[in-house]
Design a protein around this motif. Structure first.
Motif, PDB file in Angstrom:
ATOM      1  N   ASP A  72     -51.063 113.678   5.615  1.00 16.61           N
ATOM      2  CA  ASP A  72     -50.131 112.600   5.302  1.00 16.61           C
ATOM      3  C   ASP A  72     -49.045 113.167   4.397  1.00 16.61           C
ATOM      4  O   ASP A  72     -49.346 113.870   3.441  1.00 16.61           O
ATOM      5  CB  ASP A  72     -50.842 111.451   4.583  1.00 16.61           C
ATOM      6  N   ILE A  73     -47.807 112.841   4.712  1.00 15.91           N
ATOM      7  CA  ILE A  73     -46.723 113.422   3.922  1.00 15.91           C
ATOM      8  C   ILE A  73     -46.254 112.445   2.848  1.00 15.91           C
ATOM      9  O   ILE A  73     -46.031 111.268   3.105  1.00 15.91           O
ATOM     10  CB  ILE A  73     -45.554 113.857   4.824  1.00 15.91           C
ATOM     11  N   ILE A 113     -46.760 122.244  -0.699  1.00 13.50           N
ATOM     12  CA  ILE A 113     -45.561 121.501  -1.123  1.00 13.50           C
ATOM     13  C   ILE A 113     -44.322 122.270  -0.681  1.00 13.50           C
ATOM     14  O   ILE A 113     -44.182 123.468  -0.948  1.00 13.50           O
ATOM     15  CB  ILE A 113     -45.554 121.274  -2.646  1.00 13.50           C
ATOM     16  N   ALA A 114     -43.455 121.590   0.041  1.00 14.84           N
ATOM     17  CA  ALA A 114     -42.235 122.219   0.555  1.00 14.84           C
ATOM     18  C   ALA A 114     -41.018 121.607  -0.121  1.00 14.84           C
ATOM     19  O   ALA A 114     -41.010 120.417  -0.448  1.00 14.84           O
ATOM     20  CB  ALA A 114     -42.137 122.013   2.060  1.00 14.84           C
ATOM     21  N   ARG A 115     -40.004 122.437  -0.360  1.00 11.59           N
ATOM     22  CA  ARG A 115     -38.739 121.873  -0.855  1.00 11.59           C
ATOM     23  C   ARG A 115     -37.947 121.443   0.375  1.00 11.59           C
ATOM     24  O   ARG A 115     -37.174 122.204   0.950  1.00 11.59           O
ATOM     25  CB  ARG A 115     -37.978 122.906  -1.676  1.00 11.59           C
ATOM     26  N   VAL A 128     -50.334 116.208   2.298  1.00  8.64           N
ATOM     27  CA  VAL A 128     -51.638 115.850   1.732  1.00  8.64           C
ATOM     28  C   VAL A 128     -52.746 115.989   2.774  1.00  8.64           C
ATOM     29  O   VAL A 128     -52.760 115.276   3.773  1.00  8.64           O
ATOM     30  CB  VAL A 128     -51.611 114.409   1.185  1.00  8.64           C
ATOM     31  N   GLU A 129     -53.664 116.920   2.543  1.00 10.33           N
ATOM     32  CA  GLU A 129     -54.816 117.056   3.434  1.00 10.33           C
ATOM     33  C   GLU A 129     -56.063 116.444   2.794  1.00 10.33           C
ATOM     34  O   GLU A 129     -56.943 115.971   3.481  1.00 10.33           O
ATOM     35  CB  GLU A 129     -55.074 118.534   3.757  1.00 10.33           C
ATOM     36  N   ASN A 130     -56.112 116.482   1.462  1.00  8.69           N
ATOM     37  CA  ASN A 130     -57.238 115.900   0.746  1.00  8.69           C
ATOM     38  C   ASN A 130     -56.793 114.533   0.205  1.00  8.69           C
ATOM     39  O   ASN A 130     -56.057 114.441  -0.774  1.00  8.69           O
ATOM     40  CB  ASN A 130     -57.650 116.834  -0.392  1.00  8.69           C
TER      41      ASN A 130
END
Lengths: 290, 290
Positions: A72-73, A113-115, A128-130
């Motif tokens: 989930d982003i 985390i990506a900019r 978010v994987e966890n």
């Protein structure tokens, strides 16, 4: 699948990649993250690219595993996002370059985390994987974000159109090719890499495009674009179609993104458009607006 | 693409067809209309089957043209739809058998009309290719429909769950196979027709499924299923997951569609489910409810 040459791509980087079919029609325009030499995430716009990829892989008998990860982003966007994220993850997070990504620990889990993000203001996307740790992080962002007046939100139509962030399904779809959509710099025709639609795109480049996405300004205070709206000249000829539009406080009028036919690309081109039964004047311009 | 044997299919008929991938996971469960020996319409649920078909065709180098026709579907549903449609199209329309279709003229255009629709009450779907004539037909339906109290509407969640019409993306998705979803009669494993996932489905049939879609009744007056909700037994073991749910006035309680694990398929199986922090009792049952 993509017309962008990723042969020199690096692990830890994001790539905006038009995905096209054999006719060079756009299937999607995702961000592709290179997780490892043999592992990629495709962060898609609104179409089931996974089904296209599965179909291709099955047909070609490719040795590839295609699945939807449980991700989930969470997007933290805007100029103050850097200060907020630094409070949680330290200086290292502000050292990520634009379209770079790295892994950061929070509440017992690692988060990619990506900019990146669907906003020209800058910010971060957290993959978010966890879920448990992600929810705790969500709460933490609001707790520490109080001083920055952080609020839940969604992409802002005014900002997205002013900065010409394309919306798949609205501004572009399977009937458009990337050259018509101004995505030329993501089309690498002069490499050895083979991709679907390459011959078609070479042909298009040779003959030249006959329509392209442009900006328009309309002398109206409001608009509602439920489906594309015809743009006509004084003689009632259709010269393009409006695909997105919004009232822009910055310009004090409606601005929009339109597919314009070839003879009408000049910046001095004026036009007429009918909104809710009333005709309005408009003018063509380049993208982005701001 | 489909596990249903269409080799004996007839022009002028609709077919409910699970579409699966190489792992037998459901891609969609559309109605397929046979327009001609070499021409089909796939009237899909919420996933981009067209991308799967395109990918497969490109990979396999099939000689096939795949495109989205310019069709808008107008559904006239409910027991009175037959009388209303007869007023416009005459007796011939009531002679169409269930899942048959034919062409009918209205306002200068031919419309494909099928006796189908996402409702167990019966009715018609009009595949509008000529928008102008379609809009005139829309108005006519309301004009002549006054005596039947016709109103605009959308699929009714209560009716769809009571009659167990599956919703792709809610009740079923790519992680489920058609045998788990009770679609056995649309799975033709004993034919010579080859299809994707056939070997996988043979294996599943041989070993038996380990979970299946069932009905549940819950002693609650309200529910909101935003994502699947765990179903547990008294010992807190997860025994299934609720995928859709609604309050049913007919039963005076919540009913729903759930994927239940194998040892818990008995009609006397009771369970617990937590809704908004409160635990409710429930019971497993067969589908459909009514």
């Amino acid at each position: 699948m993509t017309c962008r040459d990723l042969s020199k791509s690096k692990i830890g980087r994001c790539y905006y990649c038009p995905i096209i079919d054999d006719k060079a029609g756009l299937i999607n325009d995702p961000i592709i993250l290179k997780l490892d030499e043999q592992r990629w995430w495709i962060s898609i716009a609104d179409s089931d690219v996974i089904l296209f990829a599965k179909g291709l892989a099955i047909g070609h008998k490719f040795d590839v595993k295609i699945f939807e990860p449980n991700v989930d982003i969470l997007a933290v966007q805007g100029p103050k996002s850097f200060m907020l994220m630094e409070k949680i993850f330290g200086k290292k997070i502000t050292e990520i370059n634009f379209f770079g990504f790295d892994y950061f620990e929070f509440a017992g889990a690692k988060h990619l985390i990506a900019r990146s993000g669907w906003s020209k203001q800058g910010g971060y996307e957290i993959f978010v994987e966890n879920t448990k740790s992600g929810l705790a992080l969500y709460d933490k962002l609001f707790e520490l974000g109080k001083e920055f007046d952080v609020k839940p939100g969604c992409p802002n139509l005014i900002e997205r159109i002013e900065s010409a962030l394309l919306s798949y399904g609205n501004d572009i779809d399977n009937n458009d090719n990337p050259l018509e959509c101004g995505l030329d710099k993501y089309v690498n025709l002069d490499t050895d890499v083979n991709f679907l639609g390459k011959e078609k795109l070479k042909e298009v480049r040779k003959q030249g495009i006959t329509r392209k996405l442009m900006g328009v300004k309309i002398e109206s205070k409001e608009i509602n674009v439920a489906k594309s709206i015809k743009i006509i000249d004084e003689k009632n000829n259709e010269i393009g179609e409006l695909r997105s539009g919004v009232y822009s406080p910055h310009f004090g009028k409606v601005i929009g993104i339109a597919m314009m036919f070839k003879p009408y690309w000049n910046n001095s081109q004026t036009f007429k458009i009918e909104l809710n039964g009333t005709s309005f004047d408009g003018k063509v311009c380049d993208l982005p607006f701001i």
